[in-house]
Design a protein around this motif. Structure first.
Motif, PDB file in Angstrom:
ATOM      1  N   LEU A 107       0.863  -1.178   0.000  1.00  0.00           N
ATOM      2  CA  LEU A 107       0.000   0.000   0.000  1.00  0.00           C
ATOM      3  C   LEU A 107       0.895   1.222   0.000  1.00  0.00           C
ATOM      4  N   ASN A 108       0.744   2.059  -1.013  1.00  0.00           N
ATOM      5  CA  ASN A 108       1.563   3.263  -1.171  1.00  0.00           C
ATOM      6  C   ASN A 108       3.050   2.952  -1.163  1.00  0.00           C
ATOM      7  N   GLY A 109       3.430   1.854  -1.802  1.00  0.00           N
ATOM      8  CA  GLY A 109       4.838   1.484  -1.952  1.00  0.00           C
ATOM      9  C   GLY A 109       5.449   0.775  -0.767  1.00  0.00           C
ATOM     10  N   GLN A 110       4.680   0.464   0.241  1.00  0.00           N
ATOM     11  CA  GLN A 110       5.200  -0.178   1.442  1.00  0.00           C
ATOM     12  C   GLN A 110       4.553  -1.549   1.615  1.00  0.00           C
ATOM     13  N   ALA A 111       5.391  -2.578   1.828  1.00  0.00           N
ATOM     14  CA  ALA A 111       4.870  -3.925   2.069  1.00  0.00           C
ATOM     15  C   ALA A 111       4.221  -3.943   3.445  1.00  0.00           C
ATOM     16  N   ALA A 136      -2.505   0.489  -4.210  1.00  0.00           N
ATOM     17  CA  ALA A 136      -2.387  -0.826  -3.584  1.00  0.00           C
ATOM     18  C   ALA A 136      -1.987  -1.824  -4.655  1.00  0.00           C
ATOM     19  N   GLU A 137      -1.014  -2.680  -4.343  1.00  0.00           N
ATOM     20  CA  GLU A 137      -0.531  -3.682  -5.286  1.00  0.00           C
ATOM     21  C   GLU A 137      -0.451  -5.026  -4.581  1.00  0.00           C
ATOM     22  N   VAL A 138      -0.621  -6.092  -5.360  1.00  0.00           N
ATOM     23  CA  VAL A 138      -0.494  -7.437  -4.818  1.00  0.00           C
ATOM     24  C   VAL A 138       0.462  -8.217  -5.706  1.00  0.00           C
ATOM     25  N   TYR A 139       1.471  -8.829  -5.083  1.00  0.00           N
ATOM     26  CA  TYR A 139       2.419  -9.698  -5.767  1.00  0.00           C
ATOM     27  C   TYR A 139       2.195 -11.122  -5.282  1.00  0.00           C
TER      28      TYR A 139
END
Length: 97
Positions: A43-47, A82-85
């Motif tokens: 979220l916002n570049g932070q895991a 928000a990103e999901v890997y």
């Protein structure tokens, strides 16, 4: 963008790390992590968290019905990314560690 997103792995079995193509998920989105995988939520570049196999509800700062109003100052783009890997944990590809 729908009210509730379903986020799941859509890559092939030969991929080691796969980033979900969508960003800016709504709060309440469902994350599905399959067996032999792990997902990492940014979220916002932070895991912020990692998820083992199962189904999870995500909390983000994107509120579905208010997005158009909140995103006016940023030109319609959400300021909350928000990103999901997804990481495959299966031993494959002949990669020596």
């Amino acid at each position: 963008m729908s009210l509730v997103d379903v986020i799941k792995y859509e890559g092939d079995n030969q991929t080691f790390v796969w980033k979900h193509p969508r960003e800016d998920f709504n709060t309440g989105s469902q994350l599905i992590v399959h067996e032999s995988q792990e997902a990492i939520f940014f979220l916002n570049g932070q895991a912020l968290d990692s998820f083992l196999p199962g189904r999870y509800e995500l909390e983000t700062q994107n509120i579905p019905l208010l997005n158009k109003i909140i995103n006016i100052p940023s030109g319609g783009e959400s300021p909350f990314h928000a990103e999901v890997y997804f990481i495959n944990l299966v031993e494959q590809m002949g990669i020596p560690w």
